[in-house]
Design an enzyme around this catalytic site. Structure first.
Site, PDB file in Angstrom:
ATOM      1  N   CYS A 113       0.512  -1.681   0.168  1.00 53.51           N
ATOM      2  CA  CYS A 113       0.354  -0.064   0.196  1.00 53.51           C
ATOM      3  C   CYS A 113       0.944   1.123   0.499  1.00 53.51           C
ATOM      4  O   CYS A 113       0.521   2.204  -0.384  1.00 53.51           O
ATOM      5  CB  CYS A 113      -0.792  -0.182   0.504  1.00 53.51           C
ATOM      6  SG  CYS A 113      -0.094  -0.745   2.676  1.00 53.51           S
ATOM      7  N   HIS A 158      -1.271   0.096   7.115  1.00 50.00           N
ATOM      8  CA  HIS A 158      -2.046   0.540   6.325  1.00 50.00           C
ATOM      9  C   HIS A 158      -1.260   2.041   5.460  1.00 50.00           C
ATOM     10  O   HIS A 158      -1.335   3.190   6.551  1.00 50.00           O
ATOM     11  CB  HIS A 158      -3.574   0.426   5.645  1.00 50.00           C
ATOM     12  CG  HIS A 158      -4.226   0.658   4.707  1.00 50.00           C
ATOM     13  ND1 HIS A 158      -3.643  -0.182   3.312  1.00 50.00           N
ATOM     14  CD2 HIS A 158      -5.360   1.619   3.686  1.00 50.00           C
ATOM     15  CE1 HIS A 158      -3.973   0.201   1.864  1.00 50.00           C
ATOM     16  NE2 HIS A 158      -5.044   0.710   2.805  1.00 50.00           N
ATOM     17  N   ASP A 209      -8.119   5.423  -1.499  1.00 46.02           N
ATOM     18  CA  ASP A 209      -7.467   4.370  -1.182  1.00 46.02           C
ATOM     19  C   ASP A 209      -6.333   3.714  -2.457  1.00 46.02           C
ATOM     20  O   ASP A 209      -7.491   3.413  -2.820  1.00 46.02           O
ATOM     21  CB  ASP A 209      -7.769   3.893  -0.381  1.00 46.02           C
ATOM     22  CG  ASP A 209      -6.788   2.783  -0.047  1.00 46.02           C
ATOM     23  OD1 ASP A 209      -5.912   2.014  -0.745  1.00 46.02           O
ATOM     24  OD2 ASP A 209      -7.060   2.027   1.395  1.00 46.02           O
TER      25      ASP A 209
END
Lengths: 339, 689
Positions: free
Chosen positions: B417, B461, B477
């Site tokens: 991520c 994350h 995201d």
């Protein structure tokens, strides 16, 4: 300092009066709520200090479990009051009395501890003020006899002071105690002081014949060596000390009646005379002779045996202590004052 | 007071055992040399105990002390005068005291210090095992005190441990009452904290590879319990820090400290954000991170005192989190923040590296922007670029060189991520759209046993926030564009079989999550741990009030002290009742009892015993008044005195028998006489039985 003394005197009289009122004299006492006192010990205070330290740390570090630990310690401390109290509660203390002793010895008072079947009393400490501690555990038998000792100084009737019964069991953080007046007494004979028997006055006794005939049974005193004396009787130790040649004198008084007399120790004060008379009572009691006593106000005709010896010693102990004369019984408390 | 007598031998073994038990958990924190010294001293004491060594002389004692002190100072020099050094000195002090411990006073000091050492363990750990350990330690220390204070046949292991356990267990009700009801107060002064160990969790820097390395760890990050229903998995974005400074490789916190750390409360309300919809309340217990920030869902309102919110809506604590921390938040899922972005923040959100090698990426951004109608359309195009090009979501991305964005977007195309969030923000900034990286956690595992959500390190994350004119900051995201199941189901579902996932956790129960019963067991254990932390470790003023309000309603605050006093008194009375009950009724021995019954009969006849009158005097008086009873009375009295005070009489059965017989006849005579006189009560007759 006199102020301090006055205050402490005032305080101790108050305490004594309070005790007399609330824990009255009895010959048998059961410990319960009204006569048991309890206070933390120095170890308990140390424990409290540690608990406080832990509590403050718990606050400052915000440690919930340290709070828990501090509270557990507080609870233990509080619970310990009950356990320490319980260790004395329902204990029955019965004063049995004391055997006669010679002044300067420790008087031994016998105390009977009794328990209830479901209670046990551990790590008990019994003591008189200024006396030695006697430790006792009442675990197995229903009752236990213990001796508590008290130093004596003067002849006469010794009235036992309040008996301290205390315990720190189980954790030593609290001391529970009781001050019991078990009205125990014991007779204190004068301190025996050894001395030679002045022969000059020894004949003033009543009865037949003189008391001392030279013999070989009992040591009697020393006299200067004369020709013809047996070498076996020479006091070699005295010679070695440079005291000249002396001969040990022995008396043979197998069938004699012997009278110990106040006048034998002329020139000494009354207590010193009593001490010396006491010594000679003991000495004669061990020999095979009838002996009597003649002191001002008391005349006891010669006799022998334990009872006789005790009569003489009692007379010496109680001489001019008229208030006690009627209590010649060696164990006054045997009669029991109250139940 | 004669308290300084020698120590019972067994007590010494108890003290050594207690001390060993107390020091045990802290042993690993001691430097090896000091540990050796501590064990050596204890061993020496054992040798003294068994008579194979003697007490150390003055010289040896001085030698030990003067080598140990510099040694400690030397060992702890690097860390400064911290708690560890103090604890070490305390332990040394206790073991040295062991060596010169001869009298009861010394041993009591050691025992009391053992209690303090038990408490020190809690500074380092407040878990269930350490709580149980402390309880055991207190029991053993108490056993040592018991052993010290009894010197009889019962001073053996069994009886001592039984009594100690009894004492500790009996103390527990009162402990609980005090724990719940004693008012908790705020710290009096600040204390030196334990030297922080390694920092864990998300850091305030993000270089490609940082967050994927957290994926190897199955350690717990924090646990959340929601008031009411938990939001769906895709909304569980646990926002940590905002990273808005990019140097071409690493993302950092930028801008002035003043702006970052200034509390949001000081800003005008338009910056604080517009909240809409229903808020959700939740309660977080965070594991220690040694960092100064905590996690919450955007947009959060702080309801606990110790946490402040900065200009970027991140949440901070004043000091590093060294213990488990519990805090409560209220979050709005619909919100608008920074509708007008201040110039300073805008320039920070547009900052680009000074030496930018990512030329291809910048070119791509400009091309995409040119093809888009507006900023939102551009964002959509960038996301579909990730979706349509062969990008892979992996826990083990290849290493990147100097031009990290270019390499990722055009060559490797494999990333975790942080790669996606970083490159996404870069692409935004390249065309003048304010954007920033946000790090934190996403998702969590629901534990049905205590109704809470567990968030692990592998949930770490990174995502992006983009600021649109008139809309404020909006969360994007980019990882979701590549791996939508990461957002909807969680990282466990994506990586369950990928090498490296939870690799650092060794033989963790997490590995057996496929085995049904083991997984249930794991969740249950965690639920217990969670409840412990929530209700015991985090029990504070607020929780106390909350609890009391449940019981007492509005008057909780004023009734606290009443409740405390009453419950303490009640528990004490109950304990006293059970410990001290048992009457004095059957206390007197049968002999005395029957004698007293006789006295009562005589009293009924008009001859009561006077206060303080001894049996002999009473006998004389009775004989004088009633000559016909004299003979029997004298026999009874003689036997009674003999039985009660006599030397041999106390135990003699024949005397007892004789006494009973004479007394019985005498009483019958007394009673008949009394009845004739009409003086006796009926009850007197029944007492004869």
């Amino acid at each position: 300092m006199s102020l301090v003394n006055a205050v402490s005197f005032w305080f101790s009289t108050r305490v004594q009066r309070w005790l007399a009122r609330n824990v009255p004299a009895v010959s048998i006492a059961t410990l319960h709520r009204r006569n048991i006192f309890i206070l933390p010990t120095s170890h308990g205070l140390l424990y409290v200090a540690a608990t406080t330290l832990i509590f403050i740390t718990a606050i400052n570090y915000v440690l919930s479990l340290a709070f828990g630990l501090a509270f557990l310690m507080v609870s233990l401390f509080i619970l310990c009051i009950l356990h320490t109290f319980r260790n004395l509660q329902h204990l029955t203390v019965k004063g049995i009395g004391g055997d006669a002793v010679f002044a300067g010895e420790d008087a031994s008072f016998t105390v009977l501890l009794q328990r209830q079947p479901e209670r046990m009393h551990e790590a008990l400490e019994l003591k008189f003020p200024k006396g030695l501690i006697t430790r006792a555990d009442l675990i197995e038998g229903e009752q236990l006899r213990v001796n508590v000792y008290l130093p004596t100084r003067r002849r006469g009737v010794l009235k036992a002071p309040r008996l301290l019964v205390q315990t720190r069991f189980p954790l030593g953080l609290w001391r529970a105690w009781s001050m019991l007046d078990l009205s125990m007494r014991c007779l204190v004979y004068p301190t025996p002081v050894s001395c030679p028997l002045p022969t000059a006055v020894s004949n003033s006794g009543v009865g037949k014949g003189s008391s001392t005939q030279p013999g070989s049974d009992d040591f009697h005193g020393l006299r200067n060596y004369q020709l013809g004396d047996s070498l076996k009787q020479v006091a070699w130790k005295n010679l070695a000390r440079g005291q000249g040649l002396k001969v040990k004198q022995f008396v043979d008084s197998s069938d004699d009646r012997f009278m110990l007399d106040w006048a034998m120790f002329a020139g000494l004060d009354a207590e010193a005379r009593l001490s010396r008379l006491c010594y000679w009572v003991l000495k004669l009691a061990r020999s095979d002779v009838d002996y009597g006593l003649n002191i001002p106000g008391v005349v006891i005709s010669p006799g022998r045996g334990d009872v006789h010896r005790h009569r003489l010693l009692s007379a010496l102990a109680l001489w001019q202590q008229s208030q006690y004369v009627e209590r010649l019984n060696p164990r006054p408390s045997k009669t029991g004052d109250a139940v | 007071m004669d308290v300084n007598y020698q120590i019972p031998r067994l007590a010494l073994l108890w003290v050594l055992a207690a001390l060993l038990l107390v020091i045990l958990p802290g042993m690993l924190r001691l430097p090896p040399l000091i540990l050796l010294l501590v064990l050596g001293c204890m061993g020496w004491r054992l040798l003294i105990f068994s008579g194979r060594a003697s007490y150390p002389g003055k010289l040896v004692k001085a030698l030990i002390v003067f080598t140990a002190l510099p040694l400690t100072v030397l060992q702890f020099r690097s860390q400064g005068v911290g708690l560890d050094a103090a604890v070490c000195l305390l332990i040394l002090g206790v073991v040295f005291k062991l060596l010169e411990m001869q009298y009861k006073r010394d041993i009591v000091i050691v025992i009391v210090l053992a209690y303090v050492l038990t408490m020190i363990g809690f500074i380092y750990s407040q878990t269930i095992p350490s709580g149980l350990h402390a309880l055991l330690a207190v029991a053993v220390i108490t056993g040592a005190l018991v052993s010290l204070n009894r010197d009889n046949a019962r001073n053996n292991f069994r009886d001592n441990s039984r009594l100690a356990a009894q004492l500790v267990l009996q103390s527990i009700p009162l402990t609980l009452a005090l724990f719940i009801l004693v008012p908790r107060i705020a710290p009096l002064w600040t204390m030196p904290l334990p030297v922080p160990s390694n920092k864990t969790g998300v850091t305030d820097e993000m270089t490609p590879g940082d967050i994927s390395s957290l994926g190897r760890s199955a350690e717990l990050a924090f646990r959340v319990s929601f008031d009411g229903e938990a939001p769906s998995h895709d909304r569980l974005y646990w926002r940590g820090l905002v990273l808005d400074f990019f140097d071409g490789r690493t993302w950092r916190r930028g801008g002035s400290a003043l702006l970052d750390y200034g509390m949001i409360r000081r800003y005008p309300s338009e910056y604080r954000g517009v909240r809409q919809g229903e808020p959700v309340d939740y309660d977080v217990i965070m594991e220690p991170t040694q960092q100064t920030w905590v996690y919450g869902m955007q947009l959060a309102e702080v309801t606990t005192g110790e946490i402040v919110q900065d200009r970027n809506y991140s949440l901070h604590t004043a000091t590093p989190i060294t213990q488990r921390l519990r805090y409560q938040l209220r979050s709005w899922s619909a919100f608008q923040t920074d509708l007008e972005l201040p110039r300073a923040l805008r320039s920070r959100a547009l900052q680009m590296p000074d030496e930018d090698n990512n030329t291809r990426s910048a070119l791509l951004a400009r091309e995409l922007r040119a093809a888009s109608t507006d900023d939102r359309d551009y964002v959509a195009r960038v996301l579909s670029h990730y979706r349509e090009q062969p990008f892979f979501y992996t826990l083990n991305p290849p290493l990147l060189g100097e031009a990290s964005i270019d390499e990722f977007l055009f060559q490797t195309r494999e990333g975790f991520c942080e790669h996606y969030a970083g490159s996404f923000v870069y692409l935004m900034r390249a065309v003048g759209i304010p954007a920033r990286v946000v790090v934190g956690y996403h998702g969590g595992e629901y534990n049905p046993f205590e109704d809470y959500t567990m968030v692990y390190q592998y949930n770490a994350h990174a995502w992006a926030e983009v600021c649109f004119e008139g809309e404020g900051w909006v969360r994007f995201d980019p990882t979701g564009a590549v791996a939508p199941e990461r957002i909807s189901q969680g990282v466990e579902a994506v990586f369950a079989n990928q090498p490296g996932f939870m690799e650092d956790s060794g033989f963790s129960m997490m590995r057996f999550r496929d085995t049904q019963w083991l997984n249930t067991l794991r969740l249950r254990l965690d639920a217990i741990d969670y409840a412990w932390n929530r209700w015991v470790v985090s029990y504070d003023q607020d929780l106390q009030l909350e609890f009391l309000e449940d019981v007492f309603g509005d008057k909780a605050r004023s009734s606290l002290l009443w409740a405390l006093g009453l419950s303490t008194a009640l528990i004490f009375s109950i304990a006293a009742f059970f410990l001290l009950r048992g009457g004095q009724r059957q206390l007197r021995d049968p002999v005395t009892r029957s004698y007293l019954a006789l006295a009562a009969d005589l009293a009924a006849m008009g001859l009561p015993r006077r206060r303080g009158e001894g049996p002999l005097d009473y006998c004389v008086r009775v004989s004088a008044e009633r000559p016909e009873l004299a003979a029997a009375m004298q026999t009874v009295t003689r036997l009674y005195v003999q039985l009660c005070y006599g030397e041999q009489g106390v135990g003699s059965e024949e005397l007892r028998q004789e006494f009973r017989m004479t007394l019985q006849t005498l009483r019958l005579r007394v009673l008949s006489r009394a009845r004739r006189a009409g003086l006796v009560a009926v009850s007197a007759f029944s007492r004869l039985q």
